[in-house]
Enzyme design. Structure first.
Site, mmCIF file in Angstrom:
data_model
loop_
_atom_site.group_PDB
_atom_site.id
_atom_site.type_symbol
_atom_site.label_atom_id
_atom_site.label_comp_id
_atom_site.label_asym_id
_atom_site.label_seq_id
_atom_site.Cartn_x
_atom_site.Cartn_y
_atom_site.Cartn_z
ATOM 1 N N ASP A 141 -3.824 3.471 -0.800
ATOM 2 C CA ASP A 141 -3.053 4.476 -0.064
ATOM 3 C C ASP A 141 -3.621 5.850 -0.364
ATOM 4 O OD1 ASP A 141 -1.252 2.685 1.150
ATOM 5 O OD2 ASP A 141 0.048 2.678 -0.610
ATOM 6 N N ASP A 159 -0.838 1.405 7.571
ATOM 7 C CA ASP A 159 0.613 1.607 7.588
ATOM 8 C C ASP A 159 1.037 2.434 8.799
ATOM 9 O OD1 ASP A 159 0.690 0.259 5.148
ATOM 10 O OD2 ASP A 159 0.592 2.119 3.987
#
EC number: 3.4.23.36
Length: 180
Positions: A141, A159
């Site tokens: 991330d 995402d």
């Protein structure tokens, strides 16, 4: 004369049917190619970030947005991140099963463009995160939004694709309900 026009009328729908069948066979592949594009973009940025940042490093971009390198061993919002390792394979298997189901949906609903766009985004995002789990044991991330001292959990391009796909699925369903 009437019989020849009847024959040509009968032949025309058959041609249209075979054309639509032919295009239906191509359309799922186009949606899957779009999902692959999402995977490639996601992986490109993950590689770029991992080569440019040390783990935990954060660089401000705006007053409310940073680039950061963090790992997520769980699912959304680090759900089950501290579960002991089994979650890696559980979420990998879940991503593969969902991916297979989405491919089936793409074949069943080729004429529904918004629906296919939505599930293609979800498919690309799911595969992007599955690739991370298989290769690294965690999801990379790097997008960090914050306001004052409150940080939204970091996330990535995959995402974003999953989120946008979910929103489009809701919009598609609302449109379908409104029509009926």
């Amino acid at each position: 004369m009437a019989s020849s026009s009847t024959r040509s009328t009968r032949a025309t729908p058959a041609r249209k049917t075979s054309k639509s069948r032919g295009s239906a066979n191509v359309t799922p592949w186009l949606w899957m190619a779009f999902a692959l594009l999402v995977v490639l973009i996601d992986q490109f940025f993950k590689i770029l970030i991992t080569r440019s940042f040390q783990y935990g490093e954060s660089r401000p971009v705006t007053r409310f947005f940073n680039l950061v390198l963090v790992y997520n061993k769980g699912a959304a919002f680090s759900f089950l991140a501290d579960a002991g390792g089994w979650q890696r394979w559980f979420f990998t298997l879940l991503g593969v099963v969902v991916g297979g189901f989405i491919v089936w949906l793409l074949y069943r609903h080729t004429g529904q463009k918004l629906f296919c766009l939505a599930v293609s985004l979800i498919l690309g995002g799911a595969i992007g995160n599955v690739v991370d789990r298989v290769l690294y044991g965690h999801v990379i991330d790097f997008l960090d939004f914050h306001w004052r001292n409150m940080h939204f959990p970091a996330f990535n391009v995959a995402d974003c694709a999953i989120t946008v796909g979910a929103v489009l699925l809701i919009l598609d369903e609302l449109r379908r309900v409104r029509r009926h």
